[in-house]
Design an enzyme around this catalytic site. Structure first.
Site, PDB file in Angstrom:
ATOM      1  N   LYS A 112      36.444  52.423  46.673  1.00 41.58           N
ATOM      2  CA  LYS A 112      36.923  52.497  48.066  1.00 41.58           C
ATOM      3  C   LYS A 112      38.315  51.898  48.125  1.00 41.58           C
ATOM      4  O   LYS A 112      38.490  50.681  48.084  1.00 41.58           O
ATOM      5  CB  LYS A 112      36.007  51.740  49.027  1.00 41.58           C
ATOM      6  CG  LYS A 112      36.369  52.119  50.466  1.00 41.58           C
ATOM      7  CD  LYS A 112      36.081  51.064  51.497  1.00 41.58           C
ATOM      8  CE  LYS A 112      37.180  50.099  51.776  1.00 41.58           C
ATOM      9  NZ  LYS A 112      38.424  50.651  52.336  1.00 41.58           N
ATOM     10  N   GLU A 167      39.913  39.808  42.328  1.00 41.85           N
ATOM     11  CA  GLU A 167      41.360  39.647  42.133  1.00 41.85           C
ATOM     12  C   GLU A 167      41.951  39.381  43.505  1.00 41.85           C
ATOM     13  O   GLU A 167      42.093  40.296  44.318  1.00 41.85           O
ATOM     14  CB  GLU A 167      41.949  40.930  41.532  1.00 41.85           C
ATOM     15  CG  GLU A 167      41.467  41.233  40.139  1.00 41.85           C
ATOM     16  CD  GLU A 167      41.952  40.224  39.114  1.00 41.85           C
ATOM     17  OE1 GLU A 167      43.038  39.654  39.303  1.00 41.85           O
ATOM     18  OE2 GLU A 167      41.238  39.981  38.127  1.00 41.85           O
ATOM     19  N   CYS A 188      50.496  40.492  44.355  1.00 45.56           N
ATOM     20  CA  CYS A 188      49.629  39.318  44.281  1.00 45.56           C
ATOM     21  C   CYS A 188      50.285  38.238  43.423  1.00 45.56           C
ATOM     22  O   CYS A 188      50.078  37.058  43.632  1.00 45.56           O
ATOM     23  CB  CYS A 188      48.280  39.709  43.713  1.00 45.56           C
ATOM     24  SG  CYS A 188      48.399  40.642  42.194  1.00 45.56           S
ATOM     25  N   GLU A 206      49.761  32.487  51.393  1.00 48.42           N
ATOM     26  CA  GLU A 206      50.338  33.732  50.881  1.00 48.42           C
ATOM     27  C   GLU A 206      50.939  34.555  52.025  1.00 48.42           C
ATOM     28  O   GLU A 206      50.267  34.855  53.001  1.00 48.42           O
ATOM     29  CB  GLU A 206      49.238  34.542  50.188  1.00 48.42           C
ATOM     30  CG  GLU A 206      49.781  35.786  49.521  1.00 48.42           C
ATOM     31  CD  GLU A 206      48.681  36.651  48.915  1.00 48.42           C
ATOM     32  OE1 GLU A 206      47.718  36.969  49.627  1.00 48.42           O
ATOM     33  OE2 GLU A 206      48.809  36.996  47.729  1.00 48.42           O
TER      34      GLU A 206
HETATM   35  P1  NAD Z   1      42.090  43.072  52.303  1.00 49.66           P
HETATM   36  O1  NAD Z   1      41.264  41.962  51.825  1.00 49.66           O
HETATM   37  O2  NAD Z   1      42.402  43.167  53.743  1.00 49.66           O
HETATM   38  O3  NAD Z   1      41.413  44.488  51.922  1.00 49.66           O
HETATM   39  C1  NAD Z   1      41.077  44.810  50.593  1.00 49.66           C
HETATM   40  C2  NAD Z   1      39.999  45.878  50.606  1.00 49.66           C
HETATM   41  O4  NAD Z   1      38.789  45.325  51.129  1.00 49.66           O
HETATM   42  C3  NAD Z   1      40.313  47.093  51.474  1.00 49.66           C
HETATM   43  O5  NAD Z   1      39.890  48.256  50.826  1.00 49.66           O
HETATM   44  C4  NAD Z   1      39.463  46.833  52.712  1.00 49.66           C
HETATM   45  O6  NAD Z   1      39.126  48.002  53.423  1.00 49.66           O
HETATM   46  C5  NAD Z   1      38.242  46.188  52.102  1.00 49.66           C
HETATM   47  N1  NAD Z   1      37.445  45.373  53.023  1.00 49.66           N
HETATM   48  C6  NAD Z   1      37.842  44.722  54.131  1.00 49.66           C
HETATM   49  N2  NAD Z   1      36.798  44.064  54.701  1.00 49.66           N
HETATM   50  C7  NAD Z   1      35.717  44.311  53.917  1.00 49.66           C
HETATM   51  C8  NAD Z   1      34.358  43.907  53.974  1.00 49.66           C
HETATM   52  N3  NAD Z   1      33.891  43.116  54.946  1.00 49.66           N
HETATM   53  N4  NAD Z   1      33.527  44.329  52.990  1.00 49.66           N
HETATM   54  C9  NAD Z   1      33.982  45.113  51.996  1.00 49.66           C
HETATM   55  N5  NAD Z   1      35.251  45.538  51.900  1.00 49.66           N
HETATM   56  C10 NAD Z   1      36.122  45.133  52.846  1.00 49.66           C
HETATM   57  O7  NAD Z   1      43.416  43.029  51.423  1.00 49.66           O
HETATM   58  P2  NAD Z   1      44.728  43.893  51.578  1.00 49.66           P
HETATM   59  O8  NAD Z   1      45.459  43.449  52.788  1.00 49.66           O
HETATM   60  O9  NAD Z   1      44.379  45.332  51.432  1.00 49.66           O
HETATM   61  O10 NAD Z   1      45.553  43.484  50.269  1.00 49.66           O
HETATM   62  C11 NAD Z   1      46.397  42.395  50.194  1.00 49.66           C
HETATM   63  C12 NAD Z   1      45.745  41.269  49.444  1.00 49.66           C
HETATM   64  O11 NAD Z   1      45.342  41.721  48.164  1.00 49.66           O
HETATM   65  C13 NAD Z   1      46.668  40.090  49.191  1.00 49.66           C
HETATM   66  O12 NAD Z   1      46.018  38.891  49.494  1.00 49.66           O
HETATM   67  C14 NAD Z   1      46.952  40.165  47.707  1.00 49.66           C
HETATM   68  O13 NAD Z   1      47.264  38.954  47.096  1.00 49.66           O
HETATM   69  C15 NAD Z   1      45.696  40.753  47.179  1.00 49.66           C
HETATM   70  N6  NAD Z   1      45.948  41.389  45.882  1.00 49.66           N
HETATM   71  C16 NAD Z   1      45.473  40.787  44.754  1.00 49.66           C
HETATM   72  C17 NAD Z   1      45.732  41.336  43.509  1.00 49.66           C
HETATM   73  C18 NAD Z   1      45.236  40.677  42.240  1.00 49.66           C
HETATM   74  O14 NAD Z   1      45.186  41.345  41.207  1.00 49.66           O
HETATM   75  N7  NAD Z   1      44.888  39.407  42.257  1.00 49.66           N
HETATM   76  C19 NAD Z   1      46.475  42.500  43.414  1.00 49.66           C
HETATM   77  C20 NAD Z   1      46.956  43.072  44.581  1.00 49.66           C
HETATM   78  C21 NAD Z   1      46.667  42.519  45.812  1.00 49.66           C
END
Ligand code: NAD
Length: 495
Positions: free
Chosen positions: A177, A252, A286, A387
């Site tokens: 997803k 991650e 990230c 962040e």
């Molecule tokens: P987010 O947590 O808002 O969403 C991530 C995913 O989770 C999306 O697909 C979203 O639809 C889904 N999601 C949201 N609520 C959920 C729930 N209750 N249950 C299951 N799935 C759910 O993150 P974002 O805004 O899309 O991405 C940015 C974040 O991602 C930043 O904090 C960044 O640091 C992190 N990130 C980490 C890495 C890494 O490798 N460590 C890489 C890229 C981004």
């Protein structure tokens, strides 16, 4: 407007709700496509397809070498410049990442598929010299089960490879997803994998909102493992839900990585590394080096140099070859970045560059933020601890090596860190002392499919890339086989 359905069991599938979500081009500020608004019913369908593919379909009977060959062909398809260009343009359009960077990423992504293709048939169990007479004991390394992969919007195709290539090499099937803000490239790519001979149902892509389809996926009893990339806040919710079903998880999450410049560093190289580490991808990484720790003796001189370089960065259309910084990917993230800039100002950080939305010619209705640098930041400020995920750099001074270690480690995160020094002893000491999953010395943002990446502390759990990643999708089974010629005299005596 283009319409994207789910990709389930090797076919485009209409959402059971018949509802759609618009996906916005952050440069044009207008919707360019719509994606399926999935729900629990769609999640059930996709998980059933994955489960059948894994345990009943051709995937279940293919040898590891045959699986490896399919992965290799997926890599080949991505290496085809027409596919790569098309996918790069779609992703740029969807999340605003500059095309030049996408092209670079797509040149490298096939390497992930090739690497895990090669690893697929090198997963070996062990034979144990067991302390029982007439007994053969061994371990088998088996695929963990159906995997739910949930990803963020900043690098969807990269996440697809990071998660699916090792999962498939291990023999799992996946329901992915992607983020509701950038789903198109994953859907396009999933359909392409069919050309590589990937059996239907091995990779499924469903789209929609986290709570509506992400949660049902995480809670689904037939999902054995969740591999998640996203914010720490969502990650914690997913981790909690997964725990109720005793599911395996890989997380991650976020970062607040220190990029540490010592006075003895090659300052030309360090300056480029710092700029790339925070303004690349408009800071939406990230691993962004969002805290610049500079030794006080060079702080002023280095800050001036940075401002000079960052001031010249060209903002614009992500699809144009001249552009160095694209827009922020989506409206909520744009608002968040601007809120942090205001918070930093009100906390007393000194804004020495940018600090506002970027407007002007060529920036149209895009979600642009000026490259922003704050000086005189203390490590207690929110701008140093939380962040931002945007083009905002905080500069913090330090005196000694120990200071740099103390400040560098004084955050809840531990994803990455950069160290700039010409002193080899210091480079080694710093690499050992920093609590981060990946430490770069005299470089920043260098990634390899062979080098594990993952978070310490609240940056996550588990590792992606490298040999370690395939183990994240394997379970150990022990087998003990008796070779005794006769039944034991005493049936109740433990053997
Ligand atoms: P987010 O947590 O808002 O969403 C991530 C995913 O989770 C999306 O697909 C979203 O639809 C889904 N999601 C949201 N609520 C959920 C729930 N209750 N249950 C299951 N799935 C759910 O993150 P974002 O805004 O899309 O991405 C940015 C974040 O991602 C930043 O904090 C960044 O640091 C992190 N990130 C980490 C890495 C890494 O490798 N460590 C890489 C890229 C981004």
């Amino acid at each position: 407007m283009k319409t994207y359905q789910h990709w389930i069991n090797g076919a485009h599938v209409t959402p059971s709700s018949s509802q759609w979500l618009e996906t916005v081009d952050p440069y044009q500020g207008a919707a360019w496509a719509r994606i399926a608004r999935g729900n629990a019913e769609d999640a059930n369908l996709a998980v059933a397809a994955a489960r059948d593919a894994m345990y009943k379909g051709p995937w279940s009977t293919m040898t590891a070498s045959q699986r490896g060959k399919v992965l290799r062909r997926i890599g080949d398809l991505l290496s085809d410049s027409r596919n790569a260009q098309r996918l790069a343009e779609i992703e740029s359009r969807d999340n605003g990442k500059i095309l030049a960077e996408m092209q670079g990423q797509l040149k490298y992504i096939p390497e992930f598929w090739y690497y895990y293709a090669g690893l697929a048939d090198k997963v070996e169990g062990t034979v144990i010299p067991v302390d029982k007479a007439d007994m053969l004991a061994m371990t088998l390394r088996e695929p963990v089960g159906v995997v739910a992969a949930i990803t963020a919007w900043n690098s969807p195709l990269q996440f697809f490879a990071l998660k699916c290539a090792p999962a498939l090499a291990a023999g799992c099937a996946v329901v992915l997803k992607p983020s509701e803000f950038a789903s198109a490239s994953s859907l396009e790519f999933a359909a392409l994998t069919q050309e590589a001979g990937l059996p239907a149902g091995v990779i499924n892509v469903v789209t929609g909102l986290g709570q509506e389809i992400g949660t049902p996926l995480v809670e689904h009893p037939d999902v054995a493992k969740i591999t998640f990339t996203g914010s720490d806040r969502t990650g914690a919710k997913v981790y909690e839900a997964a725990a109720r079903g005793m599911k395996r998880v890989g997380m991650e999450l976020g970062g607040k990585s220190p990029n540490i410049v010592f006075a003895d560093a090659d300052l030309d190289q360090a300056c480029v590394g710092v700029v790339a580490g925070i303004f690349g991808a408009a800071g939406q990484m990230c691993t962004a080096g969002s805290r610049l720790l500079v030794q006080n003796s060079i702080r002023q001189k280095f800050t001036e140099r940075l401002i000079e370089m960052a001031r010249k960065l060209r903002l614009g259309d992500p699809l144009s070859a001249d552009t160095e910084i694209g827009p922020i990917s989506n409206p909520p993230q744009y608002e968040k970045v601007l809120r942090y800039i205001e918070a930093a100002k009100s906390e007393g950080a000194r804004c020495v560059l940018g600090g506002a939305p970027a407007t002007g010619q060529g920036l149209k209705g895009g979600l642009f933020v000026q490259p922003t640098i704050f000086a005189d930041v203390t490590n207690q400020m929110r701008i140093a601890q939380e962040e931002v995920f945007g083009p905002v750099l905080s500069i913090i001074g330090f005196e000694s090596e120990q200071d740099a270690i103390d400040i560098g480690n004084d955050v809840i995160y531990g994803l990455a860190a950069g160290v700039w020094t010409q002193d080899i002893g210091r480079a080694i000491r710093m690499s050992k002392a920093l609590r981060a999953g990946l430490v770069w010395v005299n470089t920043y943002r260098a990634y390899s499919c062979m080098v594990p990446l993952g978070g310490m502390k609240q940056s996550g759990l588990g590792r992606e890339s490298g040999i370690e990643a395939i183990h994240e999708f394997l379970e150990t089974k022990s087998v003990m086989i008796s070779a005794a010629a006769a039944a034991p005299a005493n049936p109740f005596l433990q053997r």
